[in-house]
Design a protein around this motif. Structure first.
Motif, PDB file in Angstrom:
ATOM      1  N   GLY A  94       0.811  -1.219   0.000  1.00 22.32           N
ATOM      2  CA  GLY A  94       0.000   0.000   0.000  1.00 22.32           C
ATOM      3  C   GLY A  94       0.841   1.264   0.000  1.00 22.32           C
ATOM      4  O   GLY A  94       0.719   2.107  -0.898  1.00 22.32           O
ATOM      5  N   LEU A 142      -6.407  -3.059  -4.660  1.00 20.08           N
ATOM      6  CA  LEU A 142      -7.493  -2.363  -3.969  1.00 20.08           C
ATOM      7  C   LEU A 142      -8.731  -3.243  -3.843  1.00 20.08           C
ATOM      8  O   LEU A 142      -9.418  -3.223  -2.821  1.00 20.08           O
ATOM      9  CB  LEU A 142      -7.832  -1.065  -4.704  1.00 20.08           C
ATOM     10  N   LEU A 194      -8.136  -5.721  -1.104  1.00 17.59           N
ATOM     11  CA  LEU A 194      -8.277  -5.093   0.203  1.00 17.59           C
ATOM     12  C   LEU A 194      -9.713  -4.708   0.522  1.00 17.59           C
ATOM     13  O   LEU A 194     -10.018  -4.320   1.649  1.00 17.59           O
ATOM     14  CB  LEU A 194      -7.413  -3.817   0.274  1.00 17.59           C
ATOM     15  N   ALA A 231     -11.147  -2.055  -0.621  1.00 17.77           N
ATOM     16  CA  ALA A 231     -11.010  -0.639  -0.293  1.00 17.77           C
ATOM     17  C   ALA A 231     -12.200   0.190  -0.742  1.00 17.77           C
ATOM     18  O   ALA A 231     -12.433   1.289  -0.241  1.00 17.77           O
ATOM     19  CB  ALA A 231      -9.729  -0.086  -0.929  1.00 17.77           C
ATOM     20  N   ASP A 270     -10.774  10.052  -2.934  1.00 17.41           N
ATOM     21  CA  ASP A 270      -9.507  10.044  -2.197  1.00 17.41           C
ATOM     22  C   ASP A 270      -9.355  11.411  -1.531  1.00 17.41           C
ATOM     23  O   ASP A 270      -8.414  12.154  -1.804  1.00 17.41           O
ATOM     24  CB  ASP A 270      -8.349   9.765  -3.147  1.00 17.41           C
ATOM     25  N   ASP A 320     -17.311   8.209   3.238  1.00 18.48           N
ATOM     26  CA  ASP A 320     -15.917   7.817   3.048  1.00 18.48           C
ATOM     27  C   ASP A 320     -15.049   9.035   2.761  1.00 18.48           C
ATOM     28  O   ASP A 320     -13.906   9.115   3.235  1.00 18.48           O
ATOM     29  CB  ASP A 320     -15.795   6.804   1.906  1.00 18.48           C
ATOM     30  N   HIS A 350     -11.087   3.163   9.579  1.00 17.83           N
ATOM     31  CA  HIS A 350      -9.826   3.617   8.995  1.00 17.83           C
ATOM     32  C   HIS A 350      -8.758   2.619   9.426  1.00 17.83           C
ATOM     33  O   HIS A 350      -8.126   2.769  10.463  1.00 17.83           O
ATOM     34  CB  HIS A 350      -9.490   5.032   9.480  1.00 17.83           C
ATOM     35  N   PHE A 377      -4.528   0.523   2.661  1.00 17.50           N
ATOM     36  CA  PHE A 377      -4.988   1.633   1.837  1.00 17.50           C
ATOM     37  C   PHE A 377      -5.271   2.862   2.680  1.00 17.50           C
ATOM     38  O   PHE A 377      -4.830   3.971   2.366  1.00 17.50           O
ATOM     39  CB  PHE A 377      -6.241   1.239   1.046  1.00 17.50           C
ATOM     40  N   HIS A 378      -6.007   2.689   3.778  1.00 15.69           N
ATOM     41  CA  HIS A 378      -6.324   3.827   4.627  1.00 15.69           C
ATOM     42  C   HIS A 378      -5.062   4.405   5.256  1.00 15.69           C
ATOM     43  O   HIS A 378      -4.921   5.632   5.373  1.00 15.69           O
ATOM     44  CB  HIS A 378      -7.314   3.413   5.721  1.00 15.69           C
TER      45      HIS A 378
END
Length: 254
Positions: A11, A53, A56, A58, A144, A179, A227, A231-232
């Motif tokens: 990540g 992603l 995960l 995500a 993002d 998000d 979180h 990724f986070h």
């Protein structure tokens, strides 16, 4: 938890790779602009990143070249009333917004913390404006929404979101907007290192008055972390103690 074990190094590594080449330009009418174009290796890297992603879970994907440029132009048209173009060499010509990245401004110890909190307030108001703008498929979201992807102008106390190459996977609008709010919250928690957690949360809640979003975040937190994972943490990695304090405050309603 095995999902976030051995592979967790990937990540941060992918987060450091820059998909785009960026260069200042001057448009035909004399205005300053920012030219962006994908690096040659992006066509191979993006499928790898998107596969990671998905693995995960995500909830986001990185857009390939042509859809990314189309989304940038669509968002700039609807949100800012600006028509962007692609030149004959494939460079996407975007507005050159005055100011600096909000992440840099909010982390700057030479700037009084009160000014940095006002910058965060401008960022949150800009996110609320983004979410209130209709796109072709409904209200816009970022995908993002960290403080690295928004420019703050101290002179006008305004903020403008940039870098629309990441999109949420299909989900309810409340989930996607929540998000984005999560990304703002945790990135602010990381860069505003000397501001009390409660003050940061109060600032974001004051700028984003949507009870449904905050209820969604409370419900999610009662089920587990919102979180977590590579990724986070590539988006923002505030200390565990500050994360826990903010999460307790959100769950308790303030």
């Amino acid at each position: 938890m095995a999902r976030f074990g051995i592979s967790s190094w990937l990540g941060p590594l992918l987060a450091k790779l820059r998909l785009n080449s960026v260069a200042p330009r001057r448009a035909a009418d004399g205005r300053c602009c920012l030219a962006k174009r994908r690096h040659w290796f992006a066509r191979w890297l993006i499928p790898v990143e998107n596969g990671y992603l998905r693995w995960l879970r995500a909830g986001v994907q990185v857009l390939p070249d042509v859809p990314w440029q189309a989304r940038e132009m669509e968002v700039h048209r609807r949100l800012y009333g600006v028509e962007c173009t692609v030149d004959d060499q494939g460079w996407l010509l975007l507005p050159f917004w005055p100011g600096r990245l909000a992440a840099d401004h909010c982390a700057d110890a030479l700037v009084p913390v009160e000014e940095r909190l006002r910058a965060l307030s401008a960022v949150v108001h800009a996110l609320h404006e983004l979410h209130g703008t209709l796109g072709p498929d409904g209200p816009l979201c970022h995908g993002d929404a960290t403080l690295r992807n928004v420019v703050h102008d101290p002179e006008s106390s305004s903020a403008r979101w940039i870098d629309f190459d990441t999109v949420h996977e299909p989900a309810e609008i409340t989930e996607r907007q929540a998000d984005d709010v999560r990304a703002v919250l945790y990135s602010a928690l990381g860069v505003l290192w000397d501001a009390p957690v409660g003050t940061i949360l109060d600032t974001v809640q004051a700028g984003y008055r949507n009870p449904g979003i905050w209820q969604h975040l409370r419900d999610r937190l009662r089920d587990g972390p919102i979180h977590a994972g590579p990724f986070h943490m590539a988006q923002a990695a505030p200390s565990a103690a500050r994360r826990r304090e903010m999460e307790r405050r959100i769950i308790s309603g303030g």
